[in-house]
Design a protein around this motif. Structure first.
Motif, PDB file in Angstrom:
ATOM      1  N   PHE A 136      -6.910   1.963  -6.776  1.00 43.12           N
ATOM      2  CA  PHE A 136      -6.305   2.988  -6.596  1.00 43.12           C
ATOM      3  C   PHE A 136      -7.621   3.866  -5.758  1.00 43.12           C
ATOM      4  N   PHE A 137      -7.256   4.480  -4.673  1.00 43.43           N
ATOM      5  CA  PHE A 137      -8.354   5.101  -3.924  1.00 43.43           C
ATOM      6  C   PHE A 137      -7.838   6.604  -3.965  1.00 43.43           C
ATOM      7  N   ASP A 138      -8.567   7.366  -4.959  1.00 44.36           N
ATOM      8  CA  ASP A 138      -8.123   8.902  -5.075  1.00 44.36           C
ATOM      9  C   ASP A 138      -8.833   9.608  -4.058  1.00 44.36           C
ATOM     10  N   GLU A 139      -8.153  10.632  -3.615  1.00 47.15           N
ATOM     11  CA  GLU A 139      -8.605  11.662  -2.465  1.00 47.15           C
ATOM     12  C   GLU A 139      -9.087  10.719  -1.399  1.00 47.15           C
ATOM     13  N   ILE A 140      -8.174  10.038  -0.757  1.00 47.39           N
ATOM     14  CA  ILE A 140      -8.600   9.259   0.186  1.00 47.39           C
ATOM     15  C   ILE A 140      -8.847   9.771   1.417  1.00 47.39           C
TER      16      ILE A 140
ATOM     17  N   ARG B 143       3.943   2.990   3.168  1.00 48.27           N
ATOM     18  CA  ARG B 143       4.807   3.883   2.430  1.00 48.27           C
ATOM     19  C   ARG B 143       3.930   5.141   2.161  1.00 48.27           C
ATOM     20  N   THR B 144       4.544   6.062   2.106  1.00 55.13           N
ATOM     21  CA  THR B 144       4.284   7.404   1.696  1.00 55.13           C
ATOM     22  C   THR B 144       5.210   8.021   0.862  1.00 55.13           C
ATOM     23  N   LEU B 145       4.779   8.670  -0.385  1.00 57.03           N
ATOM     24  CA  LEU B 145       5.520   9.509  -1.077  1.00 57.03           C
ATOM     25  C   LEU B 145       4.937  10.789  -1.421  1.00 57.03           C
ATOM     26  N   LEU B 146       5.928  11.826  -1.137  1.00 59.99           N
ATOM     27  CA  LEU B 146       5.528  13.022  -1.360  1.00 59.99           C
ATOM     28  C   LEU B 146       5.639  13.654  -2.826  1.00 59.99           C
ATOM     29  N   VAL B 147       4.651  13.974  -3.485  1.00 63.58           N
ATOM     30  CA  VAL B 147       4.730  14.508  -4.918  1.00 63.58           C
ATOM     31  C   VAL B 147       4.607  16.019  -4.781  1.00 63.58           C
TER      32      VAL B 147
ATOM     33  N   GLY C  43       0.853  -1.189   0.025  1.00 64.93           N
ATOM     34  CA  GLY C  43       0.012   0.031  -0.032  1.00 64.93           C
ATOM     35  C   GLY C  43       0.731   1.153   0.031  1.00 64.93           C
ATOM     36  N   LEU C  44       0.578   2.349  -0.997  1.00 68.07           N
ATOM     37  CA  LEU C  44       1.519   3.229  -1.043  1.00 68.07           C
ATOM     38  C   LEU C  44       0.470   4.850  -1.070  1.00 68.07           C
TER      39      LEU C  44
ATOM     40  N   PHE D 201      -2.157  -4.363  -5.421  1.00 72.71           N
ATOM     41  CA  PHE D 201      -1.239  -3.397  -4.935  1.00 72.71           C
ATOM     42  C   PHE D 201      -2.516  -2.070  -4.737  1.00 72.71           C
ATOM     43  N   VAL D 202      -2.323  -1.605  -3.594  1.00 68.34           N
ATOM     44  CA  VAL D 202      -3.144  -0.628  -3.171  1.00 68.34           C
ATOM     45  C   VAL D 202      -2.653   0.904  -3.221  1.00 68.34           C
ATOM     46  N   LEU D 203      -2.938   1.576  -3.928  1.00 63.49           N
ATOM     47  CA  LEU D 203      -2.388   3.107  -4.331  1.00 63.49           C
ATOM     48  C   LEU D 203      -3.418   4.076  -3.665  1.00 63.49           C
ATOM     49  N   ALA D 204      -2.956   5.078  -2.984  1.00 62.33           N
ATOM     50  CA  ALA D 204      -3.786   6.126  -2.840  1.00 62.33           C
ATOM     51  C   ALA D 204      -3.149   7.376  -2.896  1.00 62.33           C
ATOM     52  N   ALA D 205      -4.411   8.547  -2.933  1.00 58.80           N
ATOM     53  CA  ALA D 205      -3.605   9.847  -3.137  1.00 58.80           C
ATOM     54  C   ALA D 205      -4.504  10.830  -2.413  1.00 58.80           C
ATOM     55  N   SER D 206      -3.758  12.084  -1.812  1.00 59.10           N
ATOM     56  CA  SER D 206      -4.492  12.842  -1.011  1.00 59.10           C
ATOM     57  C   SER D 206      -3.712  14.098  -1.006  1.00 59.10           C
ATOM     58  N   ASN D 207      -4.532  15.279  -0.916  1.00 59.22           N
ATOM     59  CA  ASN D 207      -3.821  16.494  -0.892  1.00 59.22           C
ATOM     60  C   ASN D 207      -4.247  17.094   0.832  1.00 59.22           C
ATOM     61  N   HIS D 208      -4.897  16.096   1.509  1.00 58.13           N
ATOM     62  CA  HIS D 208      -5.079  16.444   2.950  1.00 58.13           C
ATOM     63  C   HIS D 208      -4.881  15.483   3.750  1.00 58.13           C
ATOM     64  N   PRO D 209      -3.368  15.108   3.584  1.00 54.80           N
ATOM     65  CA  PRO D 209      -3.046  14.104   4.511  1.00 54.80           C
ATOM     66  C   PRO D 209      -3.322  14.027   6.000  1.00 54.80           C
TER      67      PRO D 209
END
Ligand code: ATP
Ligand code: MG
Length: 320
Positions: free
Chosen positions: A137-141, A202-206, A100-101, A179-187
């Motif tokens: 993919f969970f966008d705006e999780i 795991r977290t990745l800063l974009v 999961g990332l 694979f579970v991928l998620a994205a957020s702009n409000h972590p």
């Protein structure tokens, strides 16, 4: 295509007129006695269709289309793509195909874009466990995985978060190949339980694109359009602080201007440097507000070190 249309028309002609507009027409025949009769009576048209989302399952974007973000791409290669593409190596190293990332960072800087690119690379579907290997993919999780304390009044949402935790743990299920991928702009709104090992560990800063990345993003968004000779490096220089989305918008605006000019001239007049400069000047970079909010978390809410990377980036920018 014309053939298919003719075929449809011919079929329609053979149907009794009432079956076309009366909703009850499908049940005009006697009520079936058994389940088999009922199923026999269903036409192929009633068969469950692939959900619409199926069209997203083979995205055309690849990592090469993502401008900049070299470090992010490198980490995605190492954790997802290489193990996925090299099953033998994976076995030798005993590496499991799961994980999961979480991608996080300011709006418009490529989180959703990169997720689509990874699916494009994997040839994986945005689909479910049944179709493994796949990428979920969970966008705006942050909207889904909100802190459960904030959801005190929303039992349903709390249930969703709890269920998601259970699914990610794989206790009740085998998650190999998922694979579970998620994205957020409000972590900062995400329930910390989601960020524990085994989940989105795991977290990745974009981050916003640097000059080289901005140049690549501009080139990408102008790639299929008629342009004059452009100095993209110069445009990259005057767009410090722009997100990928801001740059895409500038290209869009310049394109509209060039199209107007072409309309009036009665011939194609390619997009020029000045049109892009004008578009850039008319756009206010959209990530300033986010940076202010994020800065507060990096300064005052960073006990766990979760914002270290962001804090380092901000220090670097202040020094410049
Ligand atoms: N690194 C990039 N390379 C190429 N295009 C980009 C990049 N970043 C952003 N873009 C462009 O900006 C658009 C918006 O980016 P995207 O949707 O990925 O942002 P996001 O990080 O998911 O933002 P949000 O947090 O608001 O969801 C993309 O569709 C793409 O056109
Ligand atoms: Mg997004």
């Amino acid at each position: 295509m014309a053939e298919a249309l003719e075929g449809d028309a011919a079929q329609e002609d053979q149907q009794p007129p009432e079956s076309r507009d009366s909703p009850g027409a499908a049940f005009a025949s006697p009520v079936p006695e058994t389940a088999d009769e009922l199923i026999d009576g269903w036409s192929a048209a009633d068969a469950p269709q692939e959900p619409e989302i199926g069209h997203l399952s083979r995205p055309k974007v690849t990592l090469a289309d993502v401008g900049g973000l070299a470090e992010v791409k490198q980490r995605l290669q190492a954790s997802f793509l290489t193990p996925m593409r090299n099953p033998e190596l994976r076995l030798q190293f005993g590496k499991s195909l799961r994980g999961g990332l979480l991608l996080w960072g300011p709006p418009g800087c490529g989180k959703t874009f990169i997720a689509r690119a990874i699916a494009g690379e994997l040839g994986a579907g945005f689909s479910a466990r049944r179709n493994r290997p796949c990428l979920l993919f969970f966008d705006e999780i942050d909207a889904l995985g909100q802190k459960r304390s904030q959801l005190r009044h929303s039992g349903a949402m709390r249930g969703v978060v709890n269920q998601m935790l259970a699914e990610l743990d794989g206790a009740a299920s085998d998650n190999e190949g998922l694979f579970v991928l998620a994205a957020s702009n409000h972590p900062w709104d995400i329930d910390s339980a989601l960020l524990r090992p085994g989940r989105f560990d795991r977290t990745l800063l974009v981050l916003p694109p640097d000059a080289a990345a901005r140049e690549a993003i501009l080139a990408y968004h102008l790639r299929d359009r008629p342009t004059q000779h452009l100095d993209l490096a110069k445009l990259a220089k005057i767009t410090d602080g722009f997100s990928g989305a801001d740059l895409a918008l500038a290209c869009e605006q310049a394109t509209e201007t060039a199209m107007e000019v072409s309309m009036k001239a009665g011939e194609v007049r390619p997009i020029g440097q000045q049109q892009l400069v004008d578009a850039v000047r008319s756009i206010r970079p959209s990530i300033g507000e986010w940076m202010q909010v994020a800065q507060n978390y990096a300064l005052y809410g960073n006990e766990s070190g979760a914002y270290d990377e962001l804090a380092a980036y901000m220090r670097l920018r202040r020094r410049r």
